[in-house]
Design a protein around this motif. Sequence first.
Motif, PDB file in Angstrom:
ATOM      1  N   TYR A 102      -3.623   1.648   1.803  1.00 15.90           N
ATOM      2  CA  TYR A 102      -2.435   2.053   2.554  1.00 15.90           C
ATOM      3  C   TYR A 102      -1.735   3.259   1.938  1.00 15.90           C
ATOM      4  CZ  TYR A 102      -2.986  -2.599   4.613  1.00 15.90           C
ATOM      5  OH  TYR A 102      -3.481  -3.711   5.241  1.00 15.90           O
ATOM      6  N   ILE A 123       3.426  -1.320   8.083  1.00 10.78           N
ATOM      7  CA  ILE A 123       2.529  -1.092   6.947  1.00 10.78           C
ATOM      8  C   ILE A 123       3.057  -1.790   5.698  1.00 10.78           C
ATOM      9  CG2 ILE A 123       1.611   0.676   5.382  1.00 10.78           C
ATOM     10  CD1 ILE A 123       1.431   2.530   7.830  1.00 10.78           C
ATOM     11  N   LEU A 163      -2.624   8.344   6.409  1.00 12.36           N
ATOM     12  CA  LEU A 163      -2.903   7.352   7.449  1.00 12.36           C
ATOM     13  C   LEU A 163      -4.012   7.821   8.380  1.00 12.36           C
ATOM     14  CD1 LEU A 163       0.701   6.162   8.393  1.00 12.36           C
ATOM     15  CD2 LEU A 163      -0.866   5.265   6.665  1.00 12.36           C
ATOM     16  N   LEU A 185      -4.338   2.550  11.304  1.00  7.49           N
ATOM     17  CA  LEU A 185      -3.040   2.852  10.692  1.00  7.49           C
ATOM     18  C   LEU A 185      -2.277   3.974  11.387  1.00  7.49           C
ATOM     19  CD1 LEU A 185      -4.112   2.661   6.929  1.00  7.49           C
ATOM     20  CD2 LEU A 185      -3.083   0.871   8.326  1.00  7.49           C
TER      21      LEU A 185
END
Length: 547
Positions: free
Chosen positions: A408, A192, A412, A184
Amino acid sequence: MYGPNDDFADDYNSYEHDAGERQYEGHSGDPRQDLEFEKHANNPNYHIPDEVRSFILHFQRCMKEAKIFEVGNCYETSYPKLTERYFKTEPWPLPESVILLVEKDVVFMILYKELYYRHLYARIQSGLTQEQRFESYYNYCNLFNFILNAEGPVPLEIPDQWLWDIIDEFIYQFQEFSKYRSKLNNKTDTEIEILKQNPKIWNVHSVLNVLHSLVEKSNINQQLEVYATQGDPDSVAGDFGRNPLYKMLGYFSLIGLLRLHSLLGDYYQAIKALENIELNKKSLYSRVPACQVTTYYYVGFAYLMMRRYQDATRSFANILLYIQRTMRLLPPTSYQTDFIKKMNEQMYTLLAMCLTLHPMRIDESIHMQMRDKVGDRHGRMQKGDIAAFQECFVFAAPRFLSPVPPNYDVPLANYHKEPSMLQTKVFLEEVRQQLLIPEIRSFLKLYTTMPISKLAAFLNLSEEEFRTQFLCFKHKMMNLVWTKGSSGLDGEFQAASEVDFYVDGDMIHIADTKVAARYGDFFIRQIHKLEEMNRTLKKSELSLHQQ
Protein backbone atom coordinates in the motif's frame (compact mmCIF):
# COMPACT_ATOMS: atom_id res chain seq x y z
CA MET A 1 -1.58 -28.57 8.81
CA TYR A 2 -3.42 -25.78 10.58
CA GLY A 3 -4.41 -25.54 14.20
CA PRO A 4 -7.65 -24.48 15.87
CA ASN A 5 -9.74 -21.58 14.74
CA ASP A 6 -8.92 -19.18 17.59
CA ASP A 7 -7.75 -16.41 15.30
CA PHE A 8 -11.31 -16.05 14.03
CA ALA A 9 -12.64 -15.36 17.51
CA ASP A 10 -9.83 -12.87 18.14
CA ASP A 11 -10.55 -11.05 14.88
CA TYR A 12 -14.23 -10.85 15.69
CA ASN A 13 -13.74 -9.55 19.24
CA SER A 14 -11.31 -6.85 18.14
CA TYR A 15 -13.75 -5.82 15.42
CA GLU A 16 -16.63 -5.48 17.90
CA HIS A 17 -14.47 -3.47 20.27
CA ASP A 18 -13.61 -0.66 17.89
CA ALA A 19 -16.41 -0.85 15.33
CA GLY A 20 -17.75 2.50 16.47
CA GLU A 21 -14.50 4.25 15.68
CA ARG A 22 -14.35 3.08 12.07
CA GLN A 23 -15.47 5.05 9.06
CA TYR A 24 -16.65 3.36 5.86
CA GLU A 25 -17.45 4.62 2.43
CA GLY A 26 -21.05 3.42 2.03
CA HIS A 27 -21.94 4.52 -1.51
CA SER A 28 -21.51 3.01 -4.95
CA GLY A 29 -21.14 6.32 -6.80
CA ASP A 30 -24.46 5.91 -8.61
CA PRO A 31 -27.02 8.26 -6.90
CA ARG A 32 -30.04 6.31 -8.16
CA GLN A 33 -28.63 3.00 -6.98
CA ASP A 34 -27.66 4.47 -3.59
CA LEU A 35 -31.14 5.92 -3.12
CA GLU A 36 -32.80 2.61 -4.01
CA PHE A 37 -30.41 0.70 -1.76
CA GLU A 38 -30.84 3.01 1.23
CA LYS A 39 -34.61 3.00 0.82
CA HIS A 40 -34.75 -0.12 2.95
CA ALA A 41 -31.29 -1.72 3.27
CA ASN A 42 -30.14 0.86 5.82
CA ASN A 43 -33.53 1.27 7.43
CA PRO A 44 -34.32 -1.30 10.18
CA ASN A 45 -37.91 -0.03 10.28
CA TYR A 46 -38.51 -0.95 6.65
CA HIS A 47 -41.78 -2.90 6.32
CA ILE A 48 -41.04 -6.46 5.26
CA PRO A 49 -43.62 -7.70 2.70
CA ASP A 50 -46.12 -10.10 4.27
CA GLU A 51 -45.15 -12.97 1.96
CA VAL A 52 -41.47 -12.52 2.84
CA ARG A 53 -42.31 -12.25 6.55
CA SER A 54 -44.27 -15.52 6.41
CA PHE A 55 -41.43 -17.22 4.55
CA ILE A 56 -38.82 -16.13 7.11
CA LEU A 57 -40.95 -17.38 10.03
CA HIS A 58 -41.69 -20.67 8.26
CA PHE A 59 -37.99 -21.08 7.37
CA GLN A 60 -36.98 -20.50 11.00
CA ARG A 61 -39.60 -22.94 12.29
CA CYS A 62 -38.40 -25.66 9.89
CA MET A 63 -34.81 -25.07 11.00
CA LYS A 64 -35.75 -25.31 14.68
CA GLU A 65 -37.76 -28.50 14.18
CA ALA A 66 -35.00 -30.04 11.98
CA LYS A 67 -37.39 -30.70 9.07
CA ILE A 68 -34.61 -31.26 6.55
CA PHE A 69 -36.92 -31.76 3.56
CA GLU A 70 -38.83 -28.55 4.30
CA VAL A 71 -35.60 -26.63 4.87
CA GLY A 72 -34.37 -27.85 1.48
CA ASN A 73 -37.62 -26.77 -0.16
CA CYS A 74 -37.38 -23.31 1.44
CA TYR A 75 -33.77 -22.91 0.35
CA GLU A 76 -33.95 -24.31 -3.18
CA THR A 77 -37.48 -23.26 -4.22
CA SER A 78 -39.12 -20.57 -2.08
CA TYR A 79 -36.03 -18.41 -1.48
CA PRO A 80 -35.10 -18.09 -5.21
CA LYS A 81 -38.74 -17.34 -6.13
CA LEU A 82 -39.02 -14.57 -3.54
CA THR A 83 -35.66 -13.20 -4.62
CA GLU A 84 -36.87 -12.89 -8.21
CA ARG A 85 -40.17 -11.35 -7.12
CA TYR A 86 -39.04 -8.82 -4.51
CA PHE A 87 -35.25 -8.55 -4.46
CA LYS A 88 -34.04 -8.90 -8.02
CA THR A 89 -32.08 -5.65 -7.85
CA GLU A 90 -32.38 -4.91 -4.13
CA PRO A 91 -30.98 -6.54 -1.00
CA TRP A 92 -33.05 -8.75 1.27
CA PRO A 93 -34.34 -7.11 4.50
CA LEU A 94 -31.56 -5.90 6.77
CA PRO A 95 -30.60 -8.44 9.49
CA GLU A 96 -31.50 -5.83 12.14
CA SER A 97 -35.10 -5.97 10.87
CA VAL A 98 -35.22 -9.77 10.72
CA ILE A 99 -33.72 -10.39 14.17
CA LEU A 100 -36.76 -8.77 15.81
CA LEU A 101 -39.00 -11.03 13.75
CA VAL A 102 -37.33 -14.30 14.77
CA GLU A 103 -36.95 -13.45 18.48
CA LYS A 104 -33.16 -13.24 18.39
CA ASP A 105 -32.61 -16.81 17.20
CA VAL A 106 -28.80 -16.58 16.98
CA VAL A 107 -28.18 -19.65 14.81
CA PHE A 108 -30.92 -18.79 12.34
CA MET A 109 -29.62 -15.22 12.11
CA ILE A 110 -26.11 -16.43 11.25
CA LEU A 111 -27.58 -18.52 8.41
CA TYR A 112 -29.86 -15.66 7.31
CA LYS A 113 -26.87 -13.32 7.16
CA GLU A 114 -25.02 -15.89 5.05
CA LEU A 115 -27.87 -15.70 2.52
CA TYR A 116 -28.13 -11.91 2.90
CA TYR A 117 -24.48 -11.20 2.11
CA ARG A 118 -24.35 -13.84 -0.61
CA HIS A 119 -27.25 -12.07 -2.31
CA LEU A 120 -25.40 -8.75 -2.02
CA TYR A 121 -22.34 -10.26 -3.72
CA ALA A 122 -24.48 -11.74 -6.49
CA ARG A 123 -26.85 -8.85 -7.22
CA ILE A 124 -25.36 -5.66 -5.74
CA GLN A 125 -21.69 -6.32 -6.52
CA SER A 126 -20.86 -2.80 -7.75
CA GLY A 127 -22.43 -1.23 -4.67
CA LEU A 128 -20.78 -3.40 -2.02
CA THR A 129 -19.18 -1.34 0.70
CA GLN A 130 -16.02 -2.15 2.60
CA GLU A 131 -18.10 -2.57 5.75
CA GLN A 132 -20.33 -5.18 4.09
CA ARG A 133 -17.29 -7.17 2.96
CA PHE A 134 -15.96 -7.11 6.53
CA GLU A 135 -19.34 -7.99 8.04
CA SER A 136 -19.74 -10.99 5.75
CA TYR A 137 -16.32 -12.24 6.83
CA TYR A 138 -17.20 -11.92 10.51
CA ASN A 139 -20.47 -13.74 9.94
CA TYR A 140 -18.52 -16.66 8.47
CA CYS A 141 -16.29 -16.48 11.57
CA ASN A 142 -19.39 -16.87 13.73
CA LEU A 143 -20.75 -19.73 11.64
CA PHE A 144 -17.53 -21.77 11.59
CA ASN A 145 -16.75 -21.06 15.25
CA PHE A 146 -20.22 -22.30 16.17
CA ILE A 147 -19.68 -25.53 14.21
CA LEU A 148 -16.03 -26.19 15.06
CA ASN A 149 -15.74 -25.08 18.69
CA ALA A 150 -18.69 -27.10 20.01
CA GLU A 151 -17.86 -29.91 22.44
CA GLY A 152 -20.12 -32.27 20.50
CA PRO A 153 -21.87 -32.23 17.11
CA VAL A 154 -24.20 -29.23 16.92
CA PRO A 155 -27.93 -30.06 16.54
CA LEU A 156 -28.21 -28.49 13.10
CA GLU A 157 -29.50 -30.09 9.91
CA ILE A 158 -28.79 -28.33 6.62
CA PRO A 159 -29.33 -29.79 3.10
CA ASP A 160 -26.21 -30.86 1.20
CA GLN A 161 -26.86 -28.24 -1.47
CA TRP A 162 -26.75 -25.42 1.08
CA LEU A 163 -23.63 -26.83 2.76
CA TRP A 164 -21.85 -26.90 -0.59
CA ASP A 165 -22.98 -23.34 -1.33
CA ILE A 166 -21.59 -22.16 2.03
CA ILE A 167 -18.11 -23.52 1.25
CA ASP A 168 -18.29 -22.39 -2.37
CA GLU A 169 -19.39 -18.86 -1.42
CA PHE A 170 -16.79 -18.63 1.35
CA ILE A 171 -14.00 -19.18 -1.18
CA TYR A 172 -15.68 -16.95 -3.77
CA GLN A 173 -15.90 -14.03 -1.34
CA PHE A 174 -12.25 -14.51 -0.40
CA GLN A 175 -11.44 -14.41 -4.12
CA GLU A 176 -13.50 -11.23 -4.57
CA PHE A 177 -11.90 -9.57 -1.55
CA SER A 178 -8.42 -10.40 -2.85
CA LYS A 179 -9.34 -8.70 -6.11
CA TYR A 180 -10.95 -5.78 -4.28
CA ARG A 181 -7.92 -5.01 -2.10
CA SER A 182 -5.60 -5.20 -5.13
CA LYS A 183 -7.56 -2.52 -7.03
CA LEU A 184 -6.16 0.59 -5.38
CA ASN A 185 -6.72 3.25 -8.02
CA ASN A 186 -10.21 4.30 -6.97
CA LYS A 187 -9.89 3.83 -3.22
CA THR A 188 -9.98 6.67 -0.74
CA ASP A 189 -7.23 7.20 1.82
CA THR A 190 -9.66 6.06 4.53
CA GLU A 191 -10.37 2.76 2.76
CA ILE A 192 -6.67 2.06 2.25
CA GLU A 193 -5.92 2.89 5.88
CA ILE A 194 -8.63 0.47 7.05
CA LEU A 195 -7.17 -2.27 4.82
CA LYS A 196 -3.72 -1.61 6.30
CA GLN A 197 -5.05 -1.87 9.85
CA ASN A 198 -6.92 -5.13 9.21
CA PRO A 199 -4.48 -7.55 7.54
CA LYS A 200 -6.29 -10.57 9.03
CA ILE A 201 -9.58 -9.83 7.27
CA TRP A 202 -9.99 -12.50 4.57
CA ASN A 203 -6.42 -13.63 5.19
CA VAL A 204 -5.41 -16.71 3.16
CA HIS A 205 -4.23 -18.50 6.32
CA SER A 206 -7.63 -17.98 7.95
CA VAL A 207 -9.42 -19.41 4.93
CA LEU A 208 -7.09 -22.42 4.79
CA ASN A 209 -7.49 -22.81 8.54
CA VAL A 210 -11.26 -23.17 8.23
CA LEU A 211 -11.09 -25.73 5.43
CA HIS A 212 -8.42 -27.86 7.13
CA SER A 213 -10.24 -27.66 10.47
CA LEU A 214 -13.46 -28.94 8.89
CA VAL A 215 -11.54 -31.77 7.20
CA GLU A 216 -9.90 -32.77 10.50
CA LYS A 217 -13.06 -32.44 12.60
CA SER A 218 -15.01 -34.72 10.25
CA ASN A 219 -12.24 -37.34 9.81
CA ILE A 220 -13.33 -37.30 6.17
CA ASN A 221 -9.97 -38.48 4.80
CA GLN A 222 -10.04 -41.52 7.07
CA GLN A 223 -13.65 -42.21 6.07
CA LEU A 224 -12.83 -41.99 2.36
CA GLU A 225 -9.84 -44.28 2.81
CA VAL A 226 -11.99 -46.96 4.46
CA TYR A 227 -14.81 -46.42 1.95
CA ALA A 228 -12.38 -47.05 -0.93
CA THR A 229 -11.58 -50.50 0.51
CA GLN A 230 -15.30 -51.39 0.83
CA GLY A 231 -15.17 -50.88 4.61
CA ASP A 232 -17.57 -49.08 6.94
CA PRO A 233 -16.70 -45.34 7.13
CA ASP A 234 -18.52 -44.99 10.45
CA SER A 235 -15.87 -47.19 12.08
CA VAL A 236 -13.33 -44.34 11.81
CA ALA A 237 -15.67 -41.34 11.63
CA GLY A 238 -15.95 -40.51 15.32
CA ASP A 239 -18.88 -38.60 16.81
CA PHE A 240 -18.43 -35.61 14.53
CA GLY A 241 -17.76 -37.57 11.33
CA ARG A 242 -20.93 -39.63 11.73
CA ASN A 243 -22.97 -36.44 11.81
CA PRO A 244 -24.13 -35.55 8.24
CA LEU A 245 -23.41 -31.84 8.80
CA TYR A 246 -19.73 -32.42 9.61
CA LYS A 247 -19.26 -35.26 7.13
CA MET A 248 -20.50 -33.23 4.16
CA LEU A 249 -18.75 -30.03 5.25
CA GLY A 250 -15.53 -32.06 5.48
CA TYR A 251 -16.02 -33.50 2.01
CA PHE A 252 -16.90 -30.12 0.47
CA SER A 253 -13.87 -28.57 2.21
CA LEU A 254 -11.62 -31.01 0.32
CA ILE A 255 -13.12 -29.70 -2.93
CA GLY A 256 -12.66 -26.18 -1.56
CA LEU A 257 -8.95 -26.88 -0.97
CA LEU A 258 -8.66 -28.17 -4.54
CA ARG A 259 -10.18 -24.93 -5.82
CA LEU A 260 -8.21 -22.62 -3.54
CA HIS A 261 -4.82 -24.18 -4.31
CA SER A 262 -5.64 -24.01 -8.04
CA LEU A 263 -6.46 -20.30 -7.72
CA LEU A 264 -3.10 -19.81 -6.01
CA GLY A 265 -1.28 -21.70 -8.78
CA ASP A 266 -0.22 -24.68 -6.60
CA TYR A 267 -1.51 -27.49 -8.80
CA TYR A 268 0.36 -30.32 -7.08
CA GLN A 269 -1.18 -29.40 -3.72
CA ALA A 270 -4.58 -29.00 -5.38
CA ILE A 271 -4.60 -32.62 -6.63
CA LYS A 272 -3.07 -33.85 -3.37
CA ALA A 273 -6.06 -32.46 -1.44
CA LEU A 274 -8.18 -35.15 -3.16
CA GLU A 275 -5.77 -38.05 -2.71
CA ASN A 276 -8.44 -40.13 -0.90
CA ILE A 277 -11.24 -39.39 -3.38
CA GLU A 278 -11.49 -41.86 -6.26
CA LEU A 279 -12.45 -39.51 -9.06
CA ASN A 280 -13.08 -42.27 -11.58
CA LYS A 281 -15.74 -44.00 -9.49
CA LYS A 282 -19.24 -42.91 -8.56
CA SER A 283 -19.30 -41.64 -4.98
CA LEU A 284 -22.05 -41.63 -2.40
CA TYR A 285 -20.53 -38.59 -0.73
CA SER A 286 -21.58 -35.97 -3.25
CA ARG A 287 -24.89 -35.71 -5.04
CA VAL A 288 -24.66 -31.97 -5.68
CA PRO A 289 -24.22 -31.29 -9.43
CA ALA A 290 -22.43 -27.96 -8.91
CA CYS A 291 -19.91 -29.70 -6.63
CA GLN A 292 -19.26 -32.44 -9.19
CA VAL A 293 -18.74 -29.93 -11.99
CA THR A 294 -16.43 -27.78 -9.85
CA THR A 295 -14.37 -30.83 -8.84
CA TYR A 296 -13.70 -32.04 -12.36
CA TYR A 297 -13.14 -28.54 -13.73
CA TYR A 298 -10.35 -27.81 -11.27
CA VAL A 299 -8.89 -31.33 -11.42
CA GLY A 300 -8.79 -31.13 -15.23
CA PHE A 301 -7.29 -27.66 -15.15
CA ALA A 302 -4.62 -28.67 -12.62
CA TYR A 303 -3.70 -31.66 -14.82
CA LEU A 304 -3.50 -29.37 -17.85
CA MET A 305 -1.08 -27.03 -16.09
CA MET A 306 0.98 -30.02 -14.89
CA ARG A 307 1.28 -31.20 -18.53
CA ARG A 308 -0.74 -34.35 -17.82
CA TYR A 309 -2.91 -33.89 -20.90
CA GLN A 310 -4.32 -37.41 -21.05
CA ASP A 311 -5.62 -37.19 -17.47
CA ALA A 312 -6.96 -33.69 -18.12
CA THR A 313 -8.80 -34.88 -21.24
CA ARG A 314 -10.31 -37.81 -19.35
CA SER A 315 -11.49 -35.50 -16.54
CA PHE A 316 -13.12 -33.01 -18.91
CA ALA A 317 -14.72 -35.72 -21.08
CA ASN A 318 -16.19 -37.50 -18.02
CA ILE A 319 -17.78 -34.39 -16.55
CA LEU A 320 -19.06 -33.14 -19.92
CA LEU A 321 -20.88 -36.44 -20.37
CA TYR A 322 -22.25 -36.02 -16.83
CA ILE A 323 -23.49 -32.53 -17.71
CA GLN A 324 -25.24 -33.84 -20.84
CA ARG A 325 -27.23 -36.22 -18.62
CA THR A 326 -27.75 -33.87 -15.66
CA MET A 327 -28.81 -30.60 -17.30
CA ARG A 328 -32.18 -32.06 -18.28
CA LEU A 329 -32.92 -32.85 -14.62
CA LEU A 330 -32.24 -29.35 -13.26
CA PRO A 331 -35.07 -26.80 -13.20
CA PRO A 332 -34.49 -24.03 -15.79
CA THR A 333 -34.72 -21.34 -13.10
CA SER A 334 -32.08 -22.95 -10.86
CA TYR A 335 -28.96 -20.82 -10.33
CA GLN A 336 -27.02 -24.08 -10.75
CA THR A 337 -28.21 -24.21 -14.35
CA ASP A 338 -26.51 -20.90 -15.21
CA PHE A 339 -23.36 -21.90 -13.34
CA ILE A 340 -23.12 -25.28 -15.09
CA LYS A 341 -23.76 -23.73 -18.53
CA LYS A 342 -20.87 -21.33 -18.01
CA MET A 343 -18.54 -24.08 -16.76
CA ASN A 344 -19.66 -26.24 -19.68
CA GLU A 345 -18.44 -23.64 -22.20
CA GLN A 346 -15.15 -23.22 -20.36
CA MET A 347 -14.48 -26.96 -20.20
CA TYR A 348 -15.13 -27.49 -23.90
CA THR A 349 -12.53 -24.78 -24.54
CA LEU A 350 -10.05 -26.43 -22.16
CA LEU A 351 -10.73 -29.80 -23.79
CA ALA A 352 -9.94 -28.32 -27.22
CA MET A 353 -6.63 -27.02 -25.84
CA CYS A 354 -5.78 -30.46 -24.41
CA LEU A 355 -6.58 -32.25 -27.67
CA THR A 356 -4.49 -29.76 -29.64
CA LEU A 357 -1.46 -30.42 -27.43
CA HIS A 358 -2.18 -34.12 -27.05
CA PRO A 359 -4.46 -35.65 -29.73
CA MET A 360 -6.42 -38.69 -28.55
CA ARG A 361 -9.75 -40.39 -29.15
CA ILE A 362 -12.74 -39.19 -27.07
CA ASP A 363 -16.47 -39.92 -26.97
CA GLU A 364 -18.04 -39.04 -30.34
CA SER A 365 -20.89 -36.98 -28.85
CA ILE A 366 -18.42 -34.87 -26.86
CA HIS A 367 -16.22 -34.45 -29.93
CA MET A 368 -19.18 -33.22 -31.99
CA GLN A 369 -20.24 -30.77 -29.28
CA MET A 370 -16.69 -29.46 -29.02
CA ARG A 371 -16.52 -28.97 -32.78
CA ASP A 372 -19.80 -27.00 -32.72
CA LYS A 373 -18.77 -24.79 -29.80
CA VAL A 374 -15.05 -24.14 -30.34
CA GLY A 375 -14.36 -25.54 -33.81
CA ASP A 376 -12.93 -22.28 -35.19
CA ARG A 377 -10.58 -21.66 -32.26
CA HIS A 378 -9.59 -25.34 -32.20
CA GLY A 379 -8.61 -25.10 -35.86
CA ARG A 380 -6.53 -21.98 -35.21
CA MET A 381 -4.76 -23.66 -32.29
CA GLN A 382 -3.97 -26.70 -34.44
CA LYS A 383 -2.26 -24.33 -36.90
CA GLY A 384 -0.04 -23.01 -34.09
CA ASP A 385 -1.80 -19.68 -33.55
CA ILE A 386 -0.48 -18.45 -30.19
CA ALA A 387 -3.14 -15.72 -30.05
CA ALA A 388 -5.84 -18.42 -30.20
CA PHE A 389 -4.24 -20.28 -27.28
CA GLN A 390 -4.10 -17.06 -25.27
CA GLU A 391 -7.71 -16.19 -26.09
CA CYS A 392 -8.91 -19.65 -25.03
CA PHE A 393 -6.82 -19.68 -21.84
CA VAL A 394 -8.03 -16.25 -20.70
CA PHE A 395 -11.65 -17.29 -21.31
CA ALA A 396 -11.53 -20.76 -19.76
CA ALA A 397 -9.02 -20.49 -16.89
CA PRO A 398 -10.11 -19.60 -13.34
CA ARG A 399 -9.54 -16.08 -12.05
CA PHE A 400 -6.26 -16.47 -10.16
CA LEU A 401 -5.50 -14.52 -7.02
CA SER A 402 -2.59 -13.39 -4.92
CA PRO A 403 -2.36 -14.84 -1.38
CA VAL A 404 -0.86 -11.62 -0.03
CA PRO A 405 -2.13 -8.03 -0.02
CA PRO A 406 -0.44 -5.47 -2.28
CA ASN A 407 2.12 -2.97 -1.03
CA TYR A 408 0.00 0.00 0.00
CA ASP A 409 3.02 2.31 0.29
CA VAL A 410 3.99 2.33 -3.39
CA PRO A 411 2.19 4.47 -6.01
CA LEU A 412 -1.44 3.36 -6.24
CA ALA A 413 -2.31 1.02 -9.10
CA ASN A 414 -4.52 -1.97 -9.89
CA TYR A 415 -2.69 -5.25 -9.30
CA HIS A 416 -5.61 -7.70 -9.47
CA LYS A 417 -4.74 -8.99 -12.98
CA GLU A 418 -1.11 -9.82 -12.22
CA PRO A 419 -1.69 -13.43 -10.99
CA SER A 420 -3.69 -14.27 -14.13
CA MET A 421 -1.12 -12.64 -16.39
CA LEU A 422 1.63 -14.72 -14.75
CA GLN A 423 -0.25 -18.02 -15.20
CA THR A 424 -1.07 -17.12 -18.82
CA LYS A 425 2.60 -16.40 -19.48
CA VAL A 426 3.64 -19.78 -17.97
CA PHE A 427 1.09 -21.66 -20.08
CA LEU A 428 1.97 -19.90 -23.35
CA GLU A 429 5.67 -20.60 -22.77
CA GLU A 430 4.81 -24.31 -22.60
CA VAL A 431 2.73 -24.02 -25.78
CA ARG A 432 5.57 -22.32 -27.67
CA GLN A 433 7.84 -25.23 -26.86
CA GLN A 434 5.36 -27.58 -28.55
CA LEU A 435 4.36 -25.58 -31.63
CA LEU A 436 6.28 -27.75 -34.11
CA ILE A 437 5.21 -31.09 -32.63
CA PRO A 438 1.97 -31.47 -34.69
CA GLU A 439 3.89 -30.79 -37.92
CA ILE A 440 6.68 -33.23 -37.00
CA ARG A 441 4.06 -35.86 -36.15
CA SER A 442 2.33 -35.43 -39.51
CA PHE A 443 5.62 -36.04 -41.40
CA LEU A 444 6.55 -39.05 -39.26
CA LYS A 445 3.24 -40.73 -40.16
CA LEU A 446 4.20 -40.69 -43.85
CA TYR A 447 7.54 -42.52 -43.60
CA THR A 448 9.22 -45.54 -42.07
CA THR A 449 12.77 -44.22 -42.53
CA MET A 450 14.12 -40.89 -43.70
CA PRO A 451 17.31 -38.80 -43.37
CA ILE A 452 17.43 -36.14 -40.65
CA SER A 453 18.54 -33.56 -43.22
CA LYS A 454 15.43 -34.20 -45.34
CA LEU A 455 12.97 -33.75 -42.48
CA ALA A 456 14.87 -30.68 -41.24
CA ALA A 457 14.54 -29.17 -44.73
CA PHE A 458 10.78 -29.83 -44.73
CA LEU A 459 10.53 -27.81 -41.51
CA ASN A 460 12.93 -25.06 -42.65
CA LEU A 461 15.29 -25.80 -39.76
CA SER A 462 18.99 -26.44 -39.49
CA GLU A 463 19.95 -29.99 -38.46
CA GLU A 464 21.00 -28.75 -35.01
CA GLU A 465 17.67 -26.94 -34.48
CA PHE A 466 15.82 -29.99 -35.77
CA ARG A 467 17.56 -32.34 -33.32
CA THR A 468 16.50 -30.02 -30.49
CA GLN A 469 12.87 -30.13 -31.69
CA PHE A 470 13.08 -33.90 -32.07
CA LEU A 471 14.21 -34.30 -28.48
CA CYS A 472 11.41 -31.93 -27.46
CA PHE A 473 8.92 -34.15 -29.31
CA LYS A 474 10.20 -37.22 -27.45
CA HIS A 475 10.08 -35.45 -24.09
CA LYS A 476 6.69 -33.76 -24.44
CA MET A 477 4.96 -36.88 -25.70
CA MET A 478 5.91 -38.77 -22.54
CA ASN A 479 3.17 -38.11 -19.96
CA LEU A 480 2.43 -39.27 -16.45
CA VAL A 481 -0.98 -41.01 -16.70
CA TRP A 482 -3.20 -42.18 -13.85
CA THR A 483 -3.89 -45.92 -14.07
CA LYS A 484 -5.01 -47.10 -10.62
CA GLY A 485 -5.24 -46.06 -6.98
CA SER A 486 -7.16 -43.26 -5.29
CA SER A 487 -4.49 -40.55 -5.48
CA GLY A 488 -4.66 -38.47 -8.63
CA LEU A 489 -0.94 -37.79 -8.31
CA ASP A 490 -0.10 -41.46 -8.96
CA GLY A 491 0.52 -42.68 -12.48
CA GLU A 492 2.80 -44.31 -14.99
CA PHE A 493 4.83 -42.66 -17.70
CA GLN A 494 3.35 -43.48 -21.09
CA ALA A 495 4.27 -42.44 -24.62
CA ALA A 496 1.35 -40.49 -26.01
CA SER A 497 2.24 -40.36 -29.69
CA GLU A 498 0.83 -42.86 -32.16
CA VAL A 499 4.27 -43.00 -33.81
CA ASP A 500 7.63 -43.75 -32.21
CA PHE A 501 11.14 -43.42 -33.60
CA TYR A 502 14.81 -43.74 -32.90
CA VAL A 503 17.81 -42.11 -34.56
CA ASP A 504 20.63 -44.20 -35.99
CA GLY A 505 23.38 -41.97 -37.28
CA ASP A 506 21.78 -39.58 -39.76
CA MET A 507 18.66 -41.71 -40.30
CA ILE A 508 15.33 -41.66 -38.47
CA HIS A 509 13.56 -45.02 -38.09
CA ILE A 510 9.82 -44.72 -37.50
CA ALA A 511 7.21 -47.24 -36.31
CA ASP A 512 3.50 -47.11 -35.53
CA THR A 513 2.79 -47.68 -31.84
CA LYS A 514 -1.01 -47.74 -32.02
CA VAL A 515 -2.66 -50.92 -33.21
CA ALA A 516 -5.53 -50.29 -35.58
CA ALA A 517 -8.95 -50.61 -33.99
CA ARG A 518 -10.54 -54.03 -34.47
CA TYR A 519 -13.90 -53.00 -35.86
CA GLY A 520 -14.97 -56.62 -36.40
CA ASP A 521 -15.09 -57.27 -32.63
CA PHE A 522 -17.24 -54.18 -32.15
CA PHE A 523 -19.81 -55.27 -34.74
CA ILE A 524 -19.93 -58.82 -33.36
CA ARG A 525 -20.71 -57.47 -29.87
CA GLN A 526 -23.49 -55.28 -31.27
CA ILE A 527 -24.98 -58.24 -33.19
CA HIS A 528 -25.03 -60.32 -29.98
CA LYS A 529 -26.76 -57.46 -28.13
CA LEU A 530 -29.39 -57.21 -30.88
CA GLU A 531 -30.06 -60.96 -30.80
CA GLU A 532 -30.43 -60.86 -27.00
CA MET A 533 -32.88 -57.97 -27.30
CA ASN A 534 -34.94 -59.87 -29.90
CA ARG A 535 -35.12 -62.92 -27.64
CA THR A 536 -36.30 -60.76 -24.72
CA LEU A 537 -38.97 -59.09 -26.84
CA LYS A 538 -40.25 -62.45 -28.11
CA LYS A 539 -40.51 -63.78 -24.54
CA SER A 540 -42.43 -60.66 -23.47
CA GLU A 541 -44.76 -60.97 -26.46
CA LEU A 542 -45.40 -64.66 -25.73
CA SER A 543 -46.21 -64.02 -22.04
CA LEU A 544 -48.63 -61.22 -23.00
CA HIS A 545 -50.32 -63.51 -25.52
CA GLN A 546 -50.75 -66.24 -22.89
CA GLN A 547 -52.33 -63.80 -20.46
